[in-house]
Design a protein around this motif. Structure first.
Motif, PDB file in Angstrom:
ATOM      1  N   ILE A 121       0.864  -1.173   0.000  1.00 13.73           N
ATOM      2  CA  ILE A 121       0.000   0.000   0.000  1.00 13.73           C
ATOM      3  C   ILE A 121       0.903   1.226   0.000  1.00 13.73           C
ATOM      4  CG2 ILE A 121      -1.841   1.187   1.241  1.00 13.73           C
ATOM      5  CD1 ILE A 121      -2.128  -1.764   2.576  1.00 13.73           C
ATOM      6  N   PRO A 122       0.857   2.036  -1.059  1.00 16.65           N
ATOM      7  CA  PRO A 122       1.819   3.137  -1.165  1.00 16.65           C
ATOM      8  C   PRO A 122       1.496   4.295  -0.226  1.00 16.65           C
ATOM      9  CG  PRO A 122       0.305   3.191  -3.010  1.00 16.65           C
ATOM     10  CD  PRO A 122      -0.013   1.949  -2.226  1.00 16.65           C
ATOM     11  N   ARG A 123       2.567   4.939   0.234  1.00 17.33           N
ATOM     12  CA  ARG A 123       2.530   6.209   0.955  1.00 17.33           C
ATOM     13  C   ARG A 123       1.857   6.146   2.326  1.00 17.33           C
ATOM     14  NH1 ARG A 123       3.053  10.792  -3.229  1.00 17.33           N
ATOM     15  NH2 ARG A 123       2.985  11.992  -1.349  1.00 17.33           N
ATOM     16  N   TYR A 124       1.851   5.027   2.978  1.00 15.84           N
ATOM     17  CA  TYR A 124       1.336   4.927   4.342  1.00 15.84           C
ATOM     18  C   TYR A 124       2.475   4.551   5.278  1.00 15.84           C
ATOM     19  CZ  TYR A 124      -3.655   5.414   3.544  1.00 15.84           C
ATOM     20  OH  TYR A 124      -4.897   5.917   3.254  1.00 15.84           O
ATOM     21  N   LYS A 125       2.549   5.254   6.391  1.00 18.97           N
ATOM     22  CA  LYS A 125       3.489   4.907   7.453  1.00 18.97           C
ATOM     23  C   LYS A 125       2.741   4.029   8.439  1.00 18.97           C
ATOM     24  CE  LYS A 125       6.770   6.914  10.608  1.00 18.97           C
ATOM     25  NZ  LYS A 125       8.027   6.773   9.948  1.00 18.97           N
ATOM     26  N   LEU A 126       3.345   2.914   8.808  1.00 18.90           N
ATOM     27  CA  LEU A 126       2.684   1.941   9.677  1.00 18.90           C
ATOM     28  C   LEU A 126       3.274   1.992  11.082  1.00 18.90           C
ATOM     29  CD1 LEU A 126       2.691  -1.077   7.235  1.00 18.90           C
ATOM     30  CD2 LEU A 126       0.824   0.500   7.680  1.00 18.90           C
ATOM     31  N   VAL A 127       2.396   1.943  12.072  1.00 12.82           N
ATOM     32  CA  VAL A 127       2.792   1.834  13.474  1.00 12.82           C
ATOM     33  C   VAL A 127       2.045   0.634  14.033  1.00 12.82           C
ATOM     34  CG1 VAL A 127       2.848   2.954  15.723  1.00 12.82           C
ATOM     35  CG2 VAL A 127       3.099   4.330  13.651  1.00 12.82           C
ATOM     36  N   VAL A 128       2.801  -0.352  14.536  1.00 14.23           N
ATOM     37  CA  VAL A 128       2.202  -1.578  15.058  1.00 14.23           C
ATOM     38  C   VAL A 128       2.470  -1.627  16.564  1.00 14.23           C
ATOM     39  CG1 VAL A 128       2.170  -4.091  14.943  1.00 14.23           C
ATOM     40  CG2 VAL A 128       2.581  -2.759  12.875  1.00 14.23           C
ATOM     41  N   ILE A 129       1.394  -1.766  17.347  1.00 14.48           N
ATOM     42  CA  ILE A 129       1.506  -1.845  18.799  1.00 14.48           C
ATOM     43  C   ILE A 129       0.806  -3.110  19.268  1.00 14.48           C
ATOM     44  CG2 ILE A 129       0.970  -0.727  20.987  1.00 14.48           C
ATOM     45  CD1 ILE A 129       1.006   1.936  19.501  1.00 14.48           C
ATOM     46  N   ILE A 130       1.509  -3.889  20.093  1.00 13.98           N
ATOM     47  CA  ILE A 130       0.979  -5.142  20.633  1.00 13.98           C
ATOM     48  C   ILE A 130       1.019  -5.066  22.161  1.00 13.98           C
ATOM     49  CG2 ILE A 130       1.207  -7.650  20.679  1.00 13.98           C
ATOM     50  CD1 ILE A 130       0.747  -6.644  17.873  1.00 13.98           C
ATOM     51  N   TYR A 131      -0.092  -5.387  22.807  1.00 16.09           N
ATOM     52  CA  TYR A 131      -0.170  -5.511  24.265  1.00 16.09           C
ATOM     53  C   TYR A 131      -0.522  -6.953  24.588  1.00 16.09           C
ATOM     54  CZ  TYR A 131      -0.737  -0.418  24.245  1.00 16.09           C
ATOM     55  OH  TYR A 131      -0.574   0.925  24.058  1.00 16.09           O
ATOM     56  N   ILE A 132       0.206  -7.550  25.541  1.00 19.31           N
ATOM     57  CA  ILE A 132      -0.128  -8.890  26.039  1.00 19.31           C
ATOM     58  C   ILE A 132      -0.129  -8.816  27.560  1.00 19.31           C
ATOM     59  CG2 ILE A 132       0.523 -11.312  26.164  1.00 19.31           C
ATOM     60  CD1 ILE A 132       1.886 -11.028  23.477  1.00 19.31           C
ATOM     61  N   GLY A 133      -1.190  -9.348  28.176  1.00 17.69           N
ATOM     62  CA  GLY A 133      -1.288  -9.333  29.624  1.00 17.69           C
ATOM     63  C   GLY A 133      -1.998 -10.557  30.148  1.00 17.69           C
ATOM     64  N   GLU A 136      -6.905 -12.068  34.109  1.00 19.42           N
ATOM     65  CA  GLU A 136      -7.382 -12.212  35.486  1.00 19.42           C
ATOM     66  C   GLU A 136      -8.570 -11.275  35.653  1.00 19.42           C
ATOM     67  OE1 GLU A 136      -3.939 -11.226  37.757  1.00 19.42           O
ATOM     68  OE2 GLU A 136      -2.923 -13.115  37.289  1.00 19.42           O
ATOM     69  N   ASN A 137      -9.157 -11.298  36.796  1.00 16.37           N
ATOM     70  CA  ASN A 137     -10.305 -10.423  37.059  1.00 16.37           C
ATOM     71  C   ASN A 137      -9.804  -9.022  37.382  1.00 16.37           C
ATOM     72  OD1 ASN A 137     -12.130 -12.446  36.615  1.00 16.37           O
ATOM     73  ND2 ASN A 137     -12.073 -13.145  38.745  1.00 16.37           N
ATOM     74  N   GLN A 138      -9.279  -8.368  36.363  1.00 15.67           N
ATOM     75  CA  GLN A 138      -8.775  -7.012  36.507  1.00 15.67           C
ATOM     76  C   GLN A 138      -9.381  -6.146  35.420  1.00 15.67           C
ATOM     77  OE1 GLN A 138      -4.526  -6.623  37.011  1.00 15.67           O
ATOM     78  NE2 GLN A 138      -4.354  -8.836  37.080  1.00 15.67           N
ATOM     79  N   SER A 139      -9.197  -4.868  35.598  1.00 11.45           N
ATOM     80  CA  SER A 139      -9.661  -3.910  34.611  1.00 11.45           C
ATOM     81  C   SER A 139      -8.444  -3.241  33.985  1.00 11.45           C
ATOM     82  CB  SER A 139     -10.556  -2.878  35.290  1.00 11.45           C
ATOM     83  OG  SER A 139     -10.772  -1.796  34.446  1.00 11.45           O
ATOM     84  N   LEU A 140      -8.496  -3.019  32.689  1.00 11.14           N
ATOM     85  CA  LEU A 140      -7.391  -2.371  31.989  1.00 11.14           C
ATOM     86  C   LEU A 140      -7.990  -1.458  30.931  1.00 11.14           C
ATOM     87  CD1 LEU A 140      -4.301  -2.225  31.448  1.00 11.14           C
ATOM     88  CD2 LEU A 140      -4.671  -3.987  29.734  1.00 11.14           C
ATOM     89  N   HIS A 141      -7.543  -0.213  30.916  1.00 14.15           N
ATOM     90  CA  HIS A 141      -7.978   0.755  29.913  1.00 14.15           C
ATOM     91  C   HIS A 141      -6.747   1.183  29.116  1.00 14.15           C
ATOM     92  CE1 HIS A 141     -11.993   1.227  31.576  1.00 14.15           C
ATOM     93  NE2 HIS A 141     -11.426   1.193  32.776  1.00 14.15           N
ATOM     94  N   ILE A 142      -6.838   1.070  27.803  1.00 18.20           N
ATOM     95  CA  ILE A 142      -5.744   1.464  26.922  1.00 18.20           C
ATOM     96  C   ILE A 142      -6.272   2.560  26.010  1.00 18.20           C
ATOM     97  CG2 ILE A 142      -4.177   0.723  25.090  1.00 18.20           C
ATOM     98  CD1 ILE A 142      -4.329  -2.099  26.262  1.00 18.20           C
ATOM     99  N   GLY A 143      -5.540   3.653  25.947  1.00 19.50           N
ATOM    100  CA  GLY A 143      -5.937   4.766  25.082  1.00 19.50           C
ATOM    101  C   GLY A 143      -4.751   5.242  24.274  1.00 19.50           C
ATOM    102  N   SER A 144      -5.023   5.928  23.184  1.00 19.56           N
ATOM    103  CA  SER A 144      -3.950   6.493  22.361  1.00 19.56           C
ATOM    104  C   SER A 144      -4.424   7.813  21.787  1.00 19.56           C
ATOM    105  CB  SER A 144      -3.553   5.525  21.248  1.00 19.56           C
ATOM    106  OG  SER A 144      -4.641   5.305  20.386  1.00 19.56           O
ATOM    107  N   ARG A 145      -3.457   8.686  21.527  1.00 14.46           N
ATOM    108  CA  ARG A 145      -3.748   9.987  20.943  1.00 14.46           C
ATOM    109  C   ARG A 145      -2.716  10.304  19.875  1.00 14.46           C
ATOM    110  NH1 ARG A 145      -3.888  14.142  25.849  1.00 14.46           N
ATOM    111  NH2 ARG A 145      -5.990  14.833  25.446  1.00 14.46           N
ATOM    112  N   CYS A 146      -3.144  10.973  18.837  1.00 13.42           N
ATOM    113  CA  CYS A 146      -2.208  11.458  17.827  1.00 13.42           C
ATOM    114  C   CYS A 146      -2.935  12.460  16.936  1.00 13.42           C
ATOM    115  CB  CYS A 146      -1.633  10.314  17.004  1.00 13.42           C
ATOM    116  SG  CYS A 146      -2.834   9.428  16.030  1.00 13.42           S
ATOM    117  N   LEU A 147      -2.155  13.189  16.153  1.00 14.68           N
ATOM    118  CA  LEU A 147      -2.748  14.071  15.156  1.00 14.68           C
ATOM    119  C   LEU A 147      -3.272  13.193  14.034  1.00 14.68           C
ATOM    120  CD1 LEU A 147      -0.109  16.896  15.019  1.00 14.68           C
ATOM    121  CD2 LEU A 147      -2.350  16.966  16.091  1.00 14.68           C
TER     122      LEU A 147
END
Length: 177
Positions: A121-133, A136-147
């Motif tokens: 795919i031409p002219r796209y910059k790729l950012v790959v983010i992986i979370y592994i956890g 368990e009976n826990q709460s997790l909130h993941i957020g991201s911000r960018c222009l």
């Protein structure tokens, strides 16, 4: 050599600058035209590949295309299938271990990035983010911000769970003007 040719040669040398520090007109003519009065050809050895391999190549300057939008849209559904396939193949039978999961995030991110780049795919910059956890009976909130440009930038995300861990994979595709 006629006077007219000598005058043209001297004018040419004044405009271009001297090619050689030797002041003989025959040598200057030989360097400029590759021949002397006797019309003998010369061969330059600077064009051989062995001399060029050692020298670094100059950076290629690209002209602006002034293309403000993508010609081909980023295929979010295809990338979702890639994320699902990679996460299930790598994590289906795994148990949560912190050291193993740290290495798995790096490996999975590289595999996902390579497979998405294979889509060409031409002219796209790729950012790959992986979370592994741990799962368990826990709460997790993941957020991201960018222009973000809503018209051309996009993302793809997939959540995987098995009996002992969860994984969140996100690919951000940012259009590069």
């Amino acid at each position: 050599m006629s006077e007219v040719t000598k005058d043209k040669t001297s004018q040419l040398l004044k405009k271009r600058g001297s090619i050689s520090s030797v002041s003989s007109p025959d040598i200057k003519m030989k360097e400029i035209y590759g021949r002397t009065k006797d019309s003998v050809s010369t061969v330059s050895y600077a064009d051989e590949p062995s001399h060029r391999e050692d020298a670094p190549r100059p950076a290629v300057q690209m002209e602006n295309t002034y293309q403000l939008g993508p010609s081909k849209c980023f295929p979010v559904n295809v990338v979702n299938h890639i994320l699902k396939d990679v996460l299930t193949n790598y994590l289906q039978e795994e148990k949560y271990e912190p050291e193993l999961c740290r290495q798995m995030t790096k490996t999975i991110a590289e595999v996902v990035k390579a497979r998405v780049k294979d889509l060409m795919i031409p002219r796209y910059k790729l950012v790959v983010i992986i979370y592994i956890g741990p799962l368990e009976n826990q709460s997790l909130h993941i957020g991201s911000r960018c222009l973000w440009d809503e018209a051309s930038d996009t993302f793809s995300s997939f959540v995987f769970r098995n009996t002992s861990l969860f994984a969140l994979a996100t690919v951000y595709a940012v259009y590069l003007e």
